[in-house]
Write a protein that holds these residues in place. Sequence first.
Motif, short mmCIF file in Angstrom:
data_model
loop_
_atom_site.label_atom_id
_atom_site.label_comp_id
_atom_site.label_asym_id
_atom_site.label_seq_id
_atom_site.Cartn_x
_atom_site.Cartn_y
_atom_site.Cartn_z
N PHE A 36 2.10 -7.58 -10.19
CA PHE A 36 3.41 -7.47 -9.54
C PHE A 36 3.66 -6.03 -9.08
O PHE A 36 4.15 -5.80 -7.97
CB PHE A 36 4.50 -7.92 -10.50
CG PHE A 36 5.86 -7.93 -9.89
CD1 PHE A 36 6.24 -8.91 -9.00
CD2 PHE A 36 6.78 -6.93 -10.20
CE1 PHE A 36 7.50 -8.91 -8.42
CE2 PHE A 36 8.04 -6.92 -9.63
CZ PHE A 36 8.40 -7.92 -8.75
N ALA A 37 3.31 -5.06 -9.93
CA ALA A 37 3.51 -3.65 -9.57
C ALA A 37 2.66 -3.27 -8.37
O ALA A 37 3.14 -2.61 -7.43
CB ALA A 37 3.20 -2.76 -10.76
N VAL A 38 1.40 -3.68 -8.36
CA VAL A 38 0.51 -3.36 -7.24
C VAL A 38 1.02 -4.02 -5.96
O VAL A 38 1.05 -3.39 -4.89
CB VAL A 38 -0.94 -3.79 -7.57
CG1 VAL A 38 -1.82 -3.74 -6.33
CG2 VAL A 38 -1.51 -2.91 -8.67
N ALA A 39 1.43 -5.29 -6.05
CA ALA A 39 1.95 -5.98 -4.87
C ALA A 39 3.21 -5.31 -4.35
O ALA A 39 3.39 -5.16 -3.14
CB ALA A 39 2.24 -7.44 -5.21
N THR A 40 4.08 -4.86 -5.26
CA THR A 40 5.31 -4.18 -4.84
C THR A 40 5.00 -2.87 -4.13
O THR A 40 5.60 -2.56 -3.08
CB THR A 40 6.21 -3.93 -6.07
OG1 THR A 40 6.49 -5.18 -6.69
CG2 THR A 40 7.50 -3.26 -5.69
N VAL A 41 4.07 -2.11 -4.68
CA VAL A 41 3.70 -0.83 -4.05
C VAL A 41 3.08 -1.07 -2.68
O VAL A 41 3.43 -0.39 -1.70
CB VAL A 41 2.73 -0.04 -4.96
CG1 VAL A 41 2.11 1.12 -4.23
CG2 VAL A 41 3.47 0.44 -6.20
N LEU A 42 2.18 -2.05 -2.58
CA LEU A 42 1.55 -2.33 -1.29
C LEU A 42 2.56 -2.82 -0.25
O LEU A 42 2.50 -2.42 0.92
CB LEU A 42 0.44 -3.38 -1.46
CG LEU A 42 -0.83 -2.87 -2.14
CD1 LEU A 42 -1.80 -4.02 -2.35
CD2 LEU A 42 -1.47 -1.77 -1.32
N MET A 43 3.49 -3.66 -0.68
CA MET A 43 4.51 -4.13 0.27
C MET A 43 5.42 -2.98 0.70
O MET A 43 5.79 -2.88 1.87
CB MET A 43 5.32 -5.26 -0.34
CG MET A 43 4.56 -6.56 -0.39
SD MET A 43 5.49 -7.92 -1.11
CE MET A 43 6.87 -8.04 -0.01
N GLY A 44 5.77 -2.12 -0.24
CA GLY A 44 6.58 -0.96 0.12
C GLY A 44 5.88 -0.07 1.12
O GLY A 44 6.49 0.39 2.10
N PHE A 47 5.92 -1.84 4.52
CA PHE A 47 7.23 -1.72 5.18
C PHE A 47 7.44 -0.32 5.73
O PHE A 47 8.00 -0.14 6.82
CB PHE A 47 8.36 -2.08 4.22
CG PHE A 47 8.49 -3.56 3.96
CD1 PHE A 47 8.41 -4.47 5.00
CD2 PHE A 47 8.71 -4.03 2.69
CE1 PHE A 47 8.53 -5.83 4.77
CE2 PHE A 47 8.83 -5.39 2.44
CZ PHE A 47 8.73 -6.29 3.49
N TYR A 48 6.99 0.69 5.00
CA TYR A 48 7.10 2.08 5.48
C TYR A 48 6.31 2.25 6.78
O TYR A 48 6.81 2.84 7.74
CB TYR A 48 6.60 3.04 4.40
CG TYR A 48 6.43 4.45 4.89
CD1 TYR A 48 7.55 5.28 5.06
CD2 TYR A 48 5.18 4.97 5.18
CE1 TYR A 48 7.41 6.57 5.51
CE2 TYR A 48 5.03 6.25 5.62
CZ TYR A 48 6.14 7.06 5.80
OH TYR A 48 5.98 8.34 6.25
N LYS A 49 5.07 1.73 6.80
CA LYS A 49 4.24 1.85 8.00
C LYS A 49 4.86 1.11 9.18
O LYS A 49 4.81 1.58 10.32
CB LYS A 49 2.82 1.34 7.72
CG LYS A 49 2.04 2.20 6.75
CD LYS A 49 1.91 3.63 7.20
CE LYS A 49 0.88 3.77 8.27
NZ LYS A 49 0.67 5.16 8.70
N VAL A 50 5.42 -0.06 8.93
CA VAL A 50 6.09 -0.81 10.00
C VAL A 50 7.26 0.00 10.54
O VAL A 50 7.48 0.08 11.75
CB VAL A 50 6.55 -2.20 9.49
CG1 VAL A 50 7.51 -2.85 10.47
CG2 VAL A 50 5.35 -3.10 9.26
N GLY A 51 8.02 0.62 9.65
CA GLY A 51 9.15 1.45 10.08
C GLY A 51 8.70 2.64 10.91
O GLY A 51 9.31 2.96 11.94
N GLN A 52 7.60 3.29 10.50
CA GLN A 52 7.08 4.42 11.26
C GLN A 52 6.60 3.96 12.64
O GLN A 52 6.84 4.64 13.64
CB GLN A 52 5.93 5.08 10.51
CG GLN A 52 6.34 5.75 9.21
CD GLN A 52 7.37 6.83 9.45
OE1 GLN A 52 7.17 7.71 10.28
NE2 GLN A 52 8.47 6.77 8.74
#
Length: 93
Positions: A36-44, A47-52
């Motif tokens: 769950f922690a790894v999935a959360t970090v990867l999704m975050g 999302f950051y890359k999509v925003g950039q």
Amino acid sequence: MSAIKYVQDGPPPGGYPAVRFSRSLPSAGPSARTLFAVATVLMGWGFYKVGQTNKYRRSLLFEKKESRAAIVPYLQAEEDLRAVAAVSHKVHH
């Protein structure tokens, strides 16, 4: 008919050894919390890359609109000259 003598097997002297029935399975990978922690970090990060990327695309779109707006007066002047030439051509004929 002759009498057949059957011999039934029995347990060995002292009995059978104890049966091990406890579960001793090896670890099947990372725990649910780790996944769950790894999935959360990867999704975050995603999302950051999509925003950039969205910011970059917005800046390109803004630049495109600004460049088009900058040449509108020149295009309008050319169209005005073409219209004047067409009117003066009709007037002289």
